[in-house]
Design a protein around this motif. Sequence first.
Motif, PDB file in Angstrom:
ATOM      1  N   GLU A  46      69.879  53.702  23.990  1.00 42.58           N
ATOM      2  CA  GLU A  46      70.980  53.906  24.607  1.00 42.58           C
ATOM      3  C   GLU A  46      72.052  52.789  24.095  1.00 42.58           C
ATOM      4  OE1 GLU A  46      72.691  54.850  29.280  1.00 42.58           O
ATOM      5  OE2 GLU A  46      70.716  54.352  28.804  1.00 42.58           O
ATOM      6  N   PHE A  47      71.532  51.515  24.004  1.00 41.43           N
ATOM      7  CA  PHE A  47      72.396  50.334  23.787  1.00 41.43           C
ATOM      8  C   PHE A  47      72.997  50.448  22.227  1.00 41.43           C
ATOM      9  CE2 PHE A  47      73.335  46.298  22.207  1.00 41.43           C
ATOM     10  CZ  PHE A  47      74.090  45.809  23.044  1.00 41.43           C
ATOM     11  N   ILE A  48      72.148  50.815  21.536  1.00 41.08           N
ATOM     12  CA  ILE A  48      72.530  50.920  20.007  1.00 41.08           C
ATOM     13  C   ILE A  48      73.455  52.290  19.879  1.00 41.08           C
ATOM     14  CG2 ILE A  48      70.714  52.194  18.970  1.00 41.08           C
ATOM     15  CD1 ILE A  48      71.157  49.831  16.837  1.00 41.08           C
ATOM     16  N   THR A  49      73.195  53.170  20.606  1.00 44.82           N
ATOM     17  CA  THR A  49      74.103  54.471  20.831  1.00 44.82           C
ATOM     18  C   THR A  49      75.500  54.150  21.147  1.00 44.82           C
ATOM     19  OG1 THR A  49      71.959  55.835  20.822  1.00 44.82           O
ATOM     20  CG2 THR A  49      74.202  56.866  21.349  1.00 44.82           C
ATOM     21  N   CYS A  54      81.401  52.987  20.071  1.00 47.62           N
ATOM     22  CA  CYS A  54      82.628  52.027  20.105  1.00 47.62           C
ATOM     23  C   CYS A  54      82.770  51.721  18.631  1.00 47.62           C
ATOM     24  CB  CYS A  54      81.954  50.910  20.856  1.00 47.62           C
ATOM     25  SG  CYS A  54      83.279  49.871  21.086  1.00 47.62           S
ATOM     26  N   HIS A  55      81.832  51.473  17.926  1.00 44.85           N
ATOM     27  CA  HIS A  55      82.051  50.891  16.449  1.00 44.85           C
ATOM     28  C   HIS A  55      82.877  52.093  15.806  1.00 44.85           C
ATOM     29  CE1 HIS A  55      80.405  51.616  12.194  1.00 44.85           C
ATOM     30  NE2 HIS A  55      81.241  50.379  11.960  1.00 44.85           N
ATOM     31  N   LEU A  79      85.549  50.276  23.922  1.00 44.22           N
ATOM     32  CA  LEU A  79      84.219  49.808  24.842  1.00 44.22           C
ATOM     33  C   LEU A  79      83.945  50.335  25.949  1.00 44.22           C
ATOM     34  CD1 LEU A  79      84.945  47.281  22.707  1.00 44.22           C
ATOM     35  CD2 LEU A  79      83.947  45.950  24.318  1.00 44.22           C
ATOM     36  N   THR A  80      85.123  50.606  26.507  1.00 42.09           N
ATOM     37  CA  THR A  80      84.802  51.155  28.027  1.00 42.09           C
ATOM     38  C   THR A  80      84.396  52.674  28.047  1.00 42.09           C
ATOM     39  OG1 THR A  80      86.858  49.744  28.706  1.00 42.09           O
ATOM     40  CG2 THR A  80      86.036  51.708  30.109  1.00 42.09           C
ATOM     41  N   ASP A  81      85.058  53.366  27.097  1.00 42.35           N
ATOM     42  CA  ASP A  81      84.332  54.580  26.986  1.00 42.35           C
ATOM     43  C   ASP A  81      83.108  54.856  26.413  1.00 42.35           C
ATOM     44  OD1 ASP A  81      87.226  55.395  27.501  1.00 42.35           O
ATOM     45  OD2 ASP A  81      88.072  56.067  25.736  1.00 42.35           O
ATOM     46  N   ALA A  82      82.615  54.048  25.721  1.00 43.78           N
ATOM     47  CA  ALA A  82      81.334  54.097  25.179  1.00 43.78           C
ATOM     48  C   ALA A  82      80.376  53.644  25.953  1.00 43.78           C
ATOM     49  CB  ALA A  82      81.093  53.177  23.789  1.00 43.78           C
ATOM     50  N   ALA A  83      80.879  53.045  27.146  1.00 43.56           N
ATOM     51  CA  ALA A  83      80.245  52.511  28.357  1.00 43.56           C
ATOM     52  C   ALA A  83      79.030  51.296  27.748  1.00 43.56           C
ATOM     53  CB  ALA A  83      79.317  53.562  29.168  1.00 43.56           C
ATOM     54  N   ILE A  84      79.569  50.783  27.028  1.00 46.06           N
ATOM     55  CA  ILE A  84      78.607  49.481  26.288  1.00 46.06           C
ATOM     56  C   ILE A  84      78.472  48.346  27.398  1.00 46.06           C
ATOM     57  CG2 ILE A  84      80.547  48.325  25.417  1.00 46.06           C
ATOM     58  CD1 ILE A  84      77.390  48.574  23.556  1.00 46.06           C
TER      59      ILE A  84
END
Length: 186
Positions: A46-49, A54-55, A79-84
């Motif tokens: 989930e983190f790398i996704t 975001c990338h 960053l926010t939209d990716a929920a990182i």
Amino acid sequence: MDWGTLVATVSGGLIALSGTVLAENLRRRHENDRSSETRRRAVYVEFITAAGLCHARLRQIAQDPDAEADLEAAARRALTDAAIHEVRERLFIDATTGIAGAGQAMFEQLRALQRVVATGARHTSPAFHDVYHPYLDAVWAYRVAVRQELEDGSFSPTAFGWEAWDGKDRCAVCRAERDEALAVEA
């Protein structure tokens, strides 16, 4: 009454009960370990996704920064939209120390990319590539760390025919810049 038979029966019962309790504890511990590993694996992916989403958005902004009315807001929103941030917190809770460290290093490089995109750097600019390639290197360091933990196996850039994880050897922009510098020297 034969005390020997009674003692033997009680002792046998205690041994059987102890064995059952021990077996149940071992089974429960094994299930908890398996559950913990499953939870860690899920948050690692989930983190790398989230970082990948975001990338991708940051690269999209860098391809046409003029399309954004407010570059800083657009870069922050990536960053926010990716929920990182949320996934990173779960990573810190569930990950082993090594993976949390690799994840944090990757996140810091992603933030550096986000900051340079917010300044209006185009994806072909040296400023972009100065932070982009360290980010790629951190992504691969994270992947390698996860593989080593979960599968006890790793790979190297040469497995893909690459020189290094950072991608500079495959980057047309960096190759052109390097070739131009060599031509000036000659």
